[in-house]
Design a protein around this motif. Structure first.
Motif, mmCIF file in Angstrom:
data_model
loop_
_atom_site.group_PDB
_atom_site.id
_atom_site.type_symbol
_atom_site.label_atom_id
_atom_site.label_comp_id
_atom_site.label_asym_id
_atom_site.label_seq_id
_atom_site.Cartn_x
_atom_site.Cartn_y
_atom_site.Cartn_z
ATOM 1 N N GLU A 295 8.953 8.057 2.077
ATOM 2 C CA GLU A 295 9.018 8.920 0.904
ATOM 3 C C GLU A 295 10.317 8.767 0.131
ATOM 4 O OE1 GLU A 295 6.665 10.715 -0.668
ATOM 5 O OE2 GLU A 295 5.437 9.610 0.767
ATOM 6 N N HIS A 296 11.436 8.648 0.832
ATOM 7 C CA HIS A 296 12.730 8.492 0.155
ATOM 8 C C HIS A 296 12.741 7.238 -0.715
ATOM 9 C CE1 HIS A 296 16.966 8.039 -0.621
ATOM 10 N NE2 HIS A 296 17.026 6.924 0.084
ATOM 11 N N MET A 297 12.280 6.126 -0.149
ATOM 12 C CA MET A 297 12.273 4.876 -0.906
ATOM 13 C C MET A 297 11.293 4.946 -2.069
ATOM 14 S SD MET A 297 12.706 1.810 1.886
ATOM 15 C CE MET A 297 11.332 2.288 2.944
ATOM 16 N N LEU B 81 6.539 3.413 12.464
ATOM 17 C CA LEU B 81 5.275 4.103 12.220
ATOM 18 C C LEU B 81 5.360 5.575 12.628
ATOM 19 C CD1 LEU B 81 2.734 1.369 13.372
ATOM 20 C CD2 LEU B 81 3.248 2.076 11.032
ATOM 21 N N GLN B 82 6.062 5.848 13.703
ATOM 22 C CA GLN B 82 6.174 7.236 14.160
ATOM 23 C C GLN B 82 7.039 8.081 13.224
ATOM 24 O OE1 GLN B 82 7.611 6.667 18.167
ATOM 25 N NE2 GLN B 82 5.530 6.518 19.025
ATOM 26 N N ASN B 83 7.911 7.431 12.461
ATOM 27 C CA ASN B 83 8.787 8.147 11.519
ATOM 28 C C ASN B 83 8.462 7.798 10.070
ATOM 29 O OD1 ASN B 83 10.923 9.575 13.301
ATOM 30 N ND2 ASN B 83 10.794 7.515 14.159
ATOM 31 N N ARG B 84 7.209 7.447 9.821
ATOM 32 C CA ARG B 84 6.783 6.937 8.514
ATOM 33 C C ARG B 84 7.161 7.869 7.357
ATOM 34 N NH1 ARG B 84 2.544 8.651 5.512
ATOM 35 N NH2 ARG B 84 1.921 7.278 3.797
ATOM 36 N N GLU B 85 6.845 9.148 7.477
ATOM 37 C CA GLU B 85 7.031 10.042 6.328
ATOM 38 C C GLU B 85 8.487 10.092 5.888
ATOM 39 O OE1 GLU B 85 5.303 13.881 6.276
ATOM 40 O OE2 GLU B 85 3.434 13.228 7.194
ATOM 41 N N THR B 86 9.385 10.185 6.840
ATOM 42 C CA THR B 86 10.818 10.233 6.515
ATOM 43 C C THR B 86 11.277 8.931 5.882
ATOM 44 O OG1 THR B 86 11.209 11.711 8.387
ATOM 45 C CG2 THR B 86 13.128 10.596 7.463
ATOM 46 N N LYS C 6 7.727 -4.416 3.180
ATOM 47 C CA LYS C 6 8.002 -3.763 1.908
ATOM 48 C C LYS C 6 8.142 -2.249 2.036
ATOM 49 C CE LYS C 6 7.274 -7.925 0.289
ATOM 50 N NZ LYS C 6 8.347 -8.821 -0.167
ATOM 51 N N GLY C 7 7.140 -1.594 2.614
ATOM 52 C CA GLY C 7 7.164 -0.147 2.688
ATOM 53 C C GLY C 7 8.189 0.416 3.650
ATOM 54 N N PHE C 8 8.592 -0.395 4.649
ATOM 55 C CA PHE C 8 9.526 0.084 5.666
ATOM 56 C C PHE C 8 10.884 -0.623 5.605
ATOM 57 C CE2 PHE C 8 5.287 1.035 7.145
ATOM 58 C CZ PHE C 8 5.392 2.306 7.679
ATOM 59 N N ALA C 9 11.092 -1.449 4.567
ATOM 60 C CA ALA C 9 12.368 -2.166 4.395
ATOM 61 C C ALA C 9 12.707 -3.007 5.615
ATOM 62 C CB ALA C 9 13.508 -1.198 4.073
ATOM 63 N N MET C 10 11.727 -3.822 6.047
ATOM 64 C CA MET C 10 11.911 -4.635 7.253
ATOM 65 C C MET C 10 11.554 -6.094 6.977
ATOM 66 S SD MET C 10 10.296 -1.875 10.005
ATOM 67 C CE MET C 10 10.413 -2.963 11.428
ATOM 68 N N ALA D 295 0.809 -1.216 0.000
ATOM 69 C CA ALA D 295 0.000 0.000 0.000
ATOM 70 C C ALA D 295 0.847 1.273 0.000
ATOM 71 C CB ALA D 295 -0.936 0.003 1.210
ATOM 72 N N GLU D 296 1.998 1.232 0.645
ATOM 73 C CA GLU D 296 2.861 2.411 0.691
ATOM 74 C C GLU D 296 3.521 2.702 -0.659
ATOM 75 O OE1 GLU D 296 3.155 4.640 2.794
ATOM 76 O OE2 GLU D 296 2.779 3.871 4.817
ATOM 77 N N LEU D 297 3.554 1.714 -1.518
ATOM 78 C CA LEU D 297 4.313 1.847 -2.764
ATOM 79 C C LEU D 297 3.378 1.942 -3.964
ATOM 80 C CD1 LEU D 297 7.136 -0.743 -1.975
ATOM 81 C CD2 LEU D 297 7.128 1.726 -1.568
#
Length: 390
Positions: A291-293, A283-288, A238-242, A209-211
């Motif tokens: 978005e880069h990825m 989750l608390q740092n989601r935007e940072t 996937k969205g958080f590279a974890m 969903a993030e991508l």
């Protein structure tokens, strides 16, 4: 006296086929100089803040069990994440379960839903585990084939034509693995009408969903009348590279999560304590983090789609995830022949499309979750391979 283990093993388990993705990944990993466009894994390292938080959690002695459903703090963050980004409200107390990856969440969903012989409609090409998970839960997976001419999108009419008196659920993955196809709000709205008409449950795999790159993401859960009949699957891979963290979650009406939680209690207990602290940080740092990825993946997608089409391998532009699904039909090779010969001759690893279902034959999956420099070199090698075929 030797033991005939075949007589002891589950007939269902024996019939499950090993992952076709892993077959080529294992072969590629044994060779030097291979550029892998095979396994769907971000090439980004988990952000430092997430790792640092997890290390601090471990050093702080957070090594015990958590509540079966996961840390309430994490479930609260997940609820806020879903509400703020996808406009869906879930109660963290009894509507969210933290799982060991999205794969376990899918397993819980099917085991909670299915009785022997219940049918689940699966849009193909589809991720390799879907049909097997349905079968292991006693269900009957029913493939719905899509094609490149329609951008690999399933239609409401196609779904309705496949429904029988045994159909209980439909599994949707948008953006899709392996095609990258994204179902927008209007398309999901038409599908939801059929779902409601025939009283079905939707298992919605939203791990990508993030991508999404061209449109704002829509979860089918957010559409009118769909909240009560959708099991939402997501996670951090996937969205958080974890990916290696194996953390996912399921959100659904409490009548469904209550049953899933019972299964989770007896099969897994809970997700690792210290890793859940890392997920809170993510989750608390989601935007940072995201978005880069996302911006990097968008640039790579545009490059690889254009390059494959220039080479002569027709490829639609995917709306999300980090895969392209080009046609290799012009070569006269099967998907497996193409993948194997490309790997042996030019040391580029791709996944044959047929492992994702019969409608994937004639295609290969290429992941662009690797550096642009690697993609550029891979495209040179693929062009050389195509030219060698004459």
């Amino acid at each position: 006296m030797s033991v005939n283990y075949d007589t002891y093993l589950s007939e269902t388990a024996k019939q499950i086929q090993p992952s076709g993705i892993r077959k080529f990944f294992d072969l590629a990993s044994s060779m030097k100089g291979v550029i892998s466009l095979g396994v769907g894994e971000p090439d980004f390292i988990t952000p430092w803040s997430v790792r640092e938080t997890t290390i601090a959690s471990l050093e702080g002695g957070y090594t015990s069990y958590t509540a079966n459903a996961g840390l309430l703090e994490l479930r609260t963050e997940i609820a806020a994440y879903l509400k703020n980004n996808f406009r869906i409200s879930y109660d963290p107390n009894d509507q969210i379960i933290v799982t060991v990856g999205a794969s376990q969440a899918l397993d819980l969903a099917f085991r909670a839903l299915l009785n022997q012989g219940d049918e689940v409609l699966i849009v193909e090409p589809a991720f390799v585990s879907y049909s097997s998970l349905v079968s292991l839960a006693g269900g009957n997976p029913i493939p719905l084939s899509t094609n490149a001419e329609n951008g690999f999108k399933v239609t409401a009419e196609q779904i309705e034509a496949a429904i029988t008196d045994k159909t209980k659920a439909i599994l949707l993955c948008s953006p899709n693995n392996p095609t990258g196809t994204y179902l927008n709000r209007d398309e999901l709205s038409e599908i939801s009408k059929v779902v409601k008409k025939h009283d079905l449950i939707v298992v919605s795999d939203e791990i990508y969903a993030e991508l999404t790159y061209d449109e704002e993401y829509t979860s089918i859960t957010s559409l009118e009348g769909m909240y009560d009949r959708t099991i939402l699957i997501n996670g951090f891979s996937k969205g958080f590279a974890m990916t290696g963290w194996r953390l996912g979650f399921v959100a659904a009406p409490k009548e469904l999560t209550h049953v899933m939680l019972k299964i989770h209690q007896f099969t897994t207990m809970c997700a690792p304590h210290m890793l859940q602290h890392g997920a809170i940080d993510a989750l608390q740092n989601r935007e940072t983090i995201v978005e880069h990825m996302k911006n990097s993946y968008r640039r790579r997608r545009n490059y690889i789609v254009q390059s494959l089409n220039n080479i002569g391998l027709e490829c639609h532009t995917p709306g999300g995830a980090f895969y392209v699904f080009p046609s290799i039909k012009r070569t006269g090779l099967t998907s497996e022949q193409f993948a194997e010969q490309l790997l042996l001759q030019e040391k580029v690893a791709v996944v044959p499309g047929n492992v994702f279902g019969e409608s994937g034959e004639g295609y290969v999956r290429c992941s662009y979750a690797t550096s642009l420099e690697q993609l550029q070199e891979a495209m040179k090698r693929i062009r050389r391979f195509i030219e060698s075929l004459g």
